[in-house]
Scaffold this active site. Structure first.
Site, PDB file in Angstrom:
ATOM      1  CE  LYS A  98      36.838  57.278  44.167  1.00 21.48           C
ATOM      2  NZ  LYS A  98      35.709  58.030  43.705  1.00 21.48           N
ATOM      3  CD  GLU A 120      39.195  53.426  51.168  1.00 24.88           C
ATOM      4  OE1 GLU A 120      40.179  52.679  51.334  1.00 24.88           O
ATOM      5  OE2 GLU A 120      39.182  54.367  50.327  1.00 24.88           O
ATOM      6  CB  SER A 385      35.270  63.369  38.929  1.00 24.55           C
ATOM      7  OG  SER A 385      33.977  63.553  39.479  1.00 24.55           O
TER       8      SER A 385
HETATM    9  C1  LIG Z   1      34.854  58.899  44.362  1.00 25.05           C
HETATM   10  C2  LIG Z   1      34.427  59.974  43.468  1.00 25.05           C
HETATM   11  C3  LIG Z   1      34.597  61.329  43.774  1.00 25.05           C
HETATM   12  C4  LIG Z   1      35.140  61.805  45.098  1.00 25.05           C
HETATM   13  O1  LIG Z   1      36.433  61.436  45.373  1.00 25.05           O
HETATM   14  P1  LIG Z   1      37.660  62.450  45.268  1.00 25.05           P
HETATM   15  O2  LIG Z   1      38.750  61.722  45.926  1.00 25.05           O
HETATM   16  O3  LIG Z   1      37.269  63.708  45.963  1.00 25.05           O
HETATM   17  O4  LIG Z   1      37.902  62.680  43.835  1.00 25.05           O
HETATM   18  C5  LIG Z   1      34.232  62.287  42.848  1.00 25.05           C
HETATM   19  N1  LIG Z   1      33.688  61.936  41.673  1.00 25.05           N
HETATM   20  C6  LIG Z   1      33.490  60.643  41.325  1.00 25.05           C
HETATM   21  C7  LIG Z   1      32.878  60.329  40.008  1.00 25.05           C
HETATM   22  C8  LIG Z   1      33.844  59.611  42.209  1.00 25.05           C
HETATM   23  O5  LIG Z   1      33.643  58.340  41.871  1.00 25.05           O
END
Ligand SMILES: *Cc1c(COP(=O)(O)O)cnc(C)c1O
Length: 403
Positions: A98, A120, A385
């Site tokens: 993020k 948000e 992610s």
């Molecule tokens: C917010 C988040 C997501 C989902 O958001 P995308 O915009 O689809 O990437 C996925 N993995 C993590 C660790 C997140 O914090």
């Protein structure tokens, strides 16, 4: 690190006039159009500006901790019969991808002279990333969050407040991310002169989907270089979870031009696609308009947005970025869903097999990895992610390990 673009499907071919095929666009109140135009102009101007790009690179290196490593997951590789490499966005400052986006947008907002930032947030990861950059740059920060999420994500709410942000609980609708986004848009309409809205995923009206993708492309560009160096070849398949789709689009961007690389996006199957309790617009929704853009969406026959469910708050959203809708229709990427149960199994599996505790969101990508037909002896890359720390309370309540 060279920032050469390997993207063979150039930006201007897959995107034109704020659309990806029929998807995207700007479905917003008239009052926001000048602000979106101003943002588009600033984006194009600074994206082409070597000072801006150099500043971004410097923050990548010295603040976010880029390039993030690509880890060879040896034990799961030998279990699955092909090589698995994990892109480590969990090691980014604040614990997920993020910050790549929040930081990029904050740098742009500063160039545009905006002193007030709004955002948000669902699980709070984007709120924390935004509060972090606002603290770094001394910007005023207001984060909208559904009342239900404020209750579920106490620690992230405290983190944001500790970082100096004002967290505004939203009590309309289902009191979750969709409602927080509505409220943030309302704020922006009112305060558009002074305020930049840092949208947290590749969703929203043009230029947001394109801008957020550019700030996340670094994931895929790094990963392509790393896999070629470490495995000596391109992967056969690339997996990423899809909420709004920002980590996936950034990851996929590095490989879009490489036709031999299969791109697999993994949505939240919740309690199963047949149950209706999920958050999988690409695998089971239909195109419609939400939060300013045209894209796949979970909706009923009257076009009403359906309630969603996922064990992972970050995937618990009825819409998805328009570029993914385009990639789905064109067949360049495929989208599958993993259920809550499959994601939880993968969460335990990755922890025990590799010593990597994934975010629940990322666990969905690993769930798909376990069943997808990657060629034996082949190579797969998976985007991790984010890290699992934020999910420990729910995991502990759900899994009862050692009881
Ligand atoms: C917010 C988040 C997501 C989902 O958001 P995308 O915009 O689809 O990437 C996925 N993995 C993590 C660790 C997140 O914090």
């Amino acid at each position: 690190m060279a920032l050469k673009h390997n993207v063979a499907m150039p930006t201007d071919l897959r995107e034109s006039a704020g659309r990806f095929g029929p998807y995207g666009g700007r479905y917003v109140p008239e009052t926001l159009i000048p602000a979106l135009d101003e943002l588009s102009e600033a984006l194009e101007r600074y994206w082409a500006d070597s000072d801006f790009r150099e500043e971004l690179r410097s923050y990548h290196r010295h603040v976010i901790g880029r390039p993030t490593p690509l880890t060879h997951a040896r034990r799961i590789s030998s279990e699955l019969g092909f090589d698995v490499f994990v892109k480590r966005e969990d090691l980014c400052h604040t614990g997920s991808h993020k910050l790549n986006n929040a930081l990029g947008q904050a740098l742009l907002a500063r160039r545009m002279g905006k002193q007030r930032i709004i955002a948000e947030t669902g699980a709070g990861q984007h709120g924390v990333a935004t509060a972090t950059v606002c603290a770094m740059f001394g910007l005023e920060c207001v984060v909208y969050m559904g009342e239900e999420d404020v209750r579920r994500q106490e620690i992230n709410v405290f983190r944001m407040r500790l970082l100096g942000a004002t967290v505004v609980p939203v009590s309309s609708g289902t009191k979750t991310l969709k409602d927080a986004t509505n409220e943030a848009m309302r704020d922006w309409v009112t305060n558009v002169e002074s305020t930049h809205y840092i949208v947290g995923s590749c969703v929203g009206p043009h230029p947001y989907p394109s801008m957020v993708r550019r700030f996340q492309e670094v994931i895929g560009i790094e990963c392509r270089e790393q896999i070629v160096k470490q495995a000596g070849r391109l992967p056969d398949a690339a997996f990423a979870c899809v909420g709004g789709g920002s980590n996936a689009i950034g990851f996929f961007s590095g490989f879009l031009a490489d036709e031999s690389v299969q791109l697999i996006g993994v949505e939240a199957g919740g309690r199963g696609l047949d149950s209706g309790e999920h958050a999988a617009p690409l695998t089971s929704g239909a195109p419609g308009v939400l939060h300013g853009s045209f894209s796949y969406l979970m909706q009923d026959d009257d076009g009403q947005v359906l309630p969603t469910h996922s064990i992972s708050a970050g995937l618990d959203y009825p819409g998805v970025g328009p570029e993914h809708s385009f990639l789905k229709d064109s067949g360049r990427a495929v989208y599958v869903a993993a259920t809550d149960g499959e994601a939880l199994d993968a969460f335990v599996w990755l922890s025990r097999m590799e010593g990597l505790i994934p975010a629940f969101e990322s666990a969905h990508a690993f769930a798909a990895l376990r069943t997808y037909p990657v060629p034996k002896g082949g190579v797969a890359v998976v985007n991790l992610s984010g890290r699992g720390d934020k999910d420990m309370a729910v995991a502990a309540q759900t899994l009862h390990l050692g009881d």
